[in-house]
Design a protein around this motif. Structure first.
Motif, short mmCIF file in Angstrom:
data_model
loop_
_atom_site.label_atom_id
_atom_site.label_comp_id
_atom_site.label_asym_id
_atom_site.label_seq_id
_atom_site.Cartn_x
_atom_site.Cartn_y
_atom_site.Cartn_z
N GLN A 70 7.45 -15.95 1.43
CA GLN A 70 7.75 -14.64 0.46
C GLN A 70 6.40 -13.88 0.33
OE1 GLN A 70 10.59 -15.78 -2.68
NE2 GLN A 70 9.82 -17.84 -2.03
N ILE A 71 6.85 -12.57 -0.30
CA ILE A 71 5.66 -11.74 -0.53
C ILE A 71 5.22 -11.98 -2.08
CG2 ILE A 71 5.13 -9.16 -1.22
CD1 ILE A 71 5.36 -9.75 1.86
N GLY A 72 4.02 -12.04 -2.32
CA GLY A 72 3.39 -12.60 -3.52
C GLY A 72 2.17 -12.05 -3.70
N GLU A 73 1.59 -11.78 -4.73
CA GLU A 73 0.19 -11.28 -4.86
C GLU A 73 -0.84 -12.56 -5.50
OE1 GLU A 73 2.68 -9.28 -6.48
OE2 GLU A 73 2.80 -8.53 -4.45
N THR A 74 -1.67 -12.97 -4.76
CA THR A 74 -2.64 -13.92 -4.95
C THR A 74 -4.08 -13.11 -5.28
OG1 THR A 74 -1.49 -15.40 -3.37
CG2 THR A 74 -4.00 -15.91 -4.00
N TRP A 75 -4.86 -13.64 -6.33
CA TRP A 75 -6.13 -13.39 -6.55
C TRP A 75 -6.91 -14.56 -6.84
CZ3 TRP A 75 -7.44 -8.02 -7.35
CH2 TRP A 75 -6.29 -7.08 -7.40
N ILE A 76 -8.17 -14.47 -6.26
CA ILE A 76 -9.09 -15.53 -6.15
C ILE A 76 -10.60 -15.12 -6.51
CG2 ILE A 76 -10.02 -17.35 -4.78
CD1 ILE A 76 -7.66 -16.65 -2.91
N THR A 77 -11.14 -15.78 -7.47
CA THR A 77 -12.70 -15.40 -7.65
C THR A 77 -13.51 -15.50 -6.56
OG1 THR A 77 -12.30 -16.37 -9.78
CG2 THR A 77 -14.61 -16.07 -9.23
N ARG A 78 -14.55 -14.45 -6.50
CA ARG A 78 -15.40 -14.30 -5.15
C ARG A 78 -16.88 -14.68 -5.75
NH1 ARG A 78 -13.04 -8.80 -4.08
NH2 ARG A 78 -11.14 -9.23 -2.85
N PRO A 79 -17.51 -15.25 -5.14
CA PRO A 79 -18.85 -15.62 -5.24
C PRO A 79 -19.54 -14.37 -4.66
CG PRO A 79 -18.36 -17.32 -3.67
CD PRO A 79 -17.08 -16.37 -3.91
N TYR A 80 -20.74 -14.16 -5.01
CA TYR A 80 -21.50 -12.88 -4.10
C TYR A 80 -22.77 -13.46 -4.00
CZ TYR A 80 -17.87 -9.28 -4.99
OH TYR A 80 -16.68 -8.62 -5.07
N GLU A 81 -23.61 -12.89 -3.20
CA GLU A 81 -24.83 -13.51 -2.88
C GLU A 81 -26.07 -13.12 -3.80
OE1 GLU A 81 -27.36 -11.71 0.36
OE2 GLU A 81 -25.32 -10.30 0.90
N LEU A 82 -25.76 -12.29 -4.86
CA LEU A 82 -26.80 -11.94 -6.07
C LEU A 82 -26.29 -12.64 -7.19
CD1 LEU A 82 -26.57 -8.27 -5.34
CD2 LEU A 82 -28.37 -9.78 -4.50
#
Lengths: 263, 263, 263, 263
Positions: free
Chosen positions: A122-134
């Protein structure tokens, strides 16, 4: 003569929502292992599967996709999507497998690829924390102490939220894992006398190749599944939460294993 | 024992993306009749259909939906969606029918209902001018001189735009019309040896009941189909534009006519 | 007594769209340096700035944000957003500065933070290729030969697209760069006699602290700015393209330099 | 010389997010009158206003907009938007006025027009049942017995939902009503020493002209405001619900009444 792997089928076959396999994927994964009520978990399984344990995993994944010759990742509106997957621990003919009762993606192409594999998308919106290289107060370290969050919403309602605090590297993936999951391919009839006699109703097992897994981080986790007026997802709410994971995965799909006709 | 008309199939059957038919629809329609290159139009038809003429219609529709017992229109995030449909003039066994090479909706439930009927649905955003019951510089009259616009975008690109100026009431719907359209039900296989041997590949014809049509307004129109790097929609660009229409339609769907297996 | 750094101001001050600074940001950047028509570039500058050269940079950035105590990155729907920035090469009192004629973000909080700093923000959707830490046909290497793409759409129309192929590490950021950009803070009046007498109209200069830059990759690039019926962005289309860049940046904002009142 | 009523200001002034007033609006409105805790309601008012009663109204509106010469309704992606407004019953210098603590829209242009008038706008998604001119199980009658629903979501969480069953025509609009509302224009400073000394902080009163109201339907209603981790909206949850309304409104805005500087 129209052609194409899926609808729309057209003269040059360039318009198909999904092109011919192989399909290549790479994704960053946040996952939470948890326990649910055993009888309820069993009640979600299709004919042909038995419950192996009451352990589930919720996956939140930020994917990038390309077809064999498409380089879709260079026009990333066609390539990037995010997904939430719920997996149960089942067994098929005595072998442990995962089964997916619920999954959400945010793109039509991903939805169609999923239906073909038996994912009940089904259609849904997922959000996930991102790590960054800084180093930044706006991002976690991808390492000990790093804190990550994820959420799923559909139709303007929050369905799931998760938190993971990384503690140490782990040797194994969360369980159940989506490799070799057993799924239900299902395509209904609309002819009036056949509403309950689907055109396709079969048990299948995922096949993949060229799988690569990054180092796996593991730690503490929390998981909330929110009440909802129409879906049965809350029936699979955690009775306890075991652990959280963060890793990356690359995989290629161009095959499927047919297990059993359920018609 | 899991159940449901579509995936996800679950213990109580409440989670199915689309519930059992009948499905009830009511919509406001802006439509433009136009001509295309005849050879190109013919090349878009599946086996079993022949080109009847090079006349097409583009429909832009603002729908509201309810299932038999669902009253989804009271929680309208589940009920309202907008759609753009392109229809070609075909004939089947000598009878005139419409055929749909392209269609876009903005909701997963509508996409799934469409696939089951043979509509080659993708996700896209349709916008349509609305009349209001008050006089305003912000809205057209629903009558002589009223000007309406519509547009379709997918993946952040504008694909189609239309303008219609109403001139007079008309006795007949635009042609081709979507009632009794002939469509292609198509569900692929992913098993490696069967990528070109679909599980479902059949010609079907829409059936509907309880159809109501409002008074029909007709007038002058323009239609632009924009270039696009990946889809063949621009091959069906207008060579001339005939007329525009504005009307409302109500319809119930719970059946489909099977015509021919194309496997 | 209601409070809050922005509207909505409320009793506990928790509801403000944007909380008090400092604001912490970390982002992955794809950028393209290009030349435009010099007279046109000059015509986009506000009073107080002179054109320094006809060199522009287009930035495409995938940001993650947190307030001082908010840990918004753990509920990333509130933290993550994507942005496209166009910068011109200007000088202020003889010193080189950047000036921003156009910018798009995909989140209300980012739009509000922008207006406060003088960024002329609108809502638009930016997509940027991501590298992953695994080898895959679905992702570029973050290194020599890696190919990246980006696009900007607003209101369902594609406005900009870019491609960059990385060739070598570089010692310097693209020019003009957004650090120390000079911007226009502008807040209109609606009182009938004052439509052209804004409440706020001032030239300001960005200030930032705790800036960190990752290693910088540079290479060949292309950039297309598409025609549009209503905006002047296409007036700043490339006459030539110089180079592309890929790097990450972390920065904290809690100050602004007031330069000149333009009322 | 750059120009434009709002940012972005450009050489030809065509790029401004919002053009010069007058702005013309027409909308379909679903509204619910309800009571809240009196002390809490009072605590949401800015300096200069006093609580008149603990009666609030929640409005859900489907708008279409045009500027004086723009005919934006013919390219409706630029014209149509939906809005949820919460109004409190206040008095200013002894006269009854409405005050808005919270409002959500789904479009950047509407957000900017709102900020200029003092509406504390954020981005959110509003859905409202539509009546159609045909009889259908998918739509209510616009008359006795017609049932309508509405919902508001922001950032993937449902914030508000309402139901209204029409019973009879009414002579008066819901109270408080948005005509002549008193609002807070507020534009912060970012210069470090001035985070609590806004550039603009003034009490203003809406002015409108060419107002038209359709026949007004009134009936029974329910209203739910859901818990939320970050906003104070749930503090204004209903203690009782009085009545629901359905009507249409047309209005033109090109002026504002300045009441008091709060700096």
């Amino acid at each position: 003569m129209i052609k194409g792997y899926t609808l729309p089928r057209t003269p040059r076959g360039k318009s198909s929502l999904v092109p011919n396999p192989p399909w290549h994927f790479v994704g960053n994964v946040l996952a939470v292992e948890y326990k649910v009520d055993e009888d309820i978990a069993a009640s979600f399984l299709p004919e042909g599967l038995e419950l192996a344990s009451n352990q589930c995993t919720a996956y939140f994944i930020e994917w990038q996709y390309a077809s064999e010759s498409g380089e879709e990742y260079l026009d990333p509106v066609f390539s990037q999507y995010r997904e939430t997957i719920i997996l149960l621990s089942a067994s098929y003919n005595g072998s442990p497998v995962a089964y997916c009762p619920f999954i959400w993606v945010d793109q039509d192409k991903a939805l169609m690829r999923g239906l073909i594999q038996g994912w009940p998308k089904q259609i849904g919106e997922t959000w996930i924390t991102r790590p960054y290289e800084l180093s930044s107060k706006a991002a976690p370290v991808l390492g000990k102490g790093g804190k990550f969050g994820a959420s799923l919403s559909a139709n303007g309602r929050r369905l799931v939220e998760a938190r993971v605090t990384l503690e140490e590297k782990a040797d194994s993936l969360p369980s159940p894992t989506f490799a070799n999951a057993v799924l239900l391919r299902y395509f209904p009839e609309l002819v009036n006398s056949k509403h309950n006699k689907p055109a396709v109703h079969e048990l299948v097992q995922l096949k993949s190749r060229d799988v690569e897994i990054s180092p796996i981080w593991k730690g503490q986790a929390s998981l909330n599944i929110f009440d909802h007026p129409y879906t049965e997802l809350p029936d699979l709410s955690p009775t306890s939460v075991l652990a959280g994971y963060r890793f990356s995965v690359a995989v290629t799909v161009d095959d499927l294993l047919y297990l059993r006709n359920l018609k």
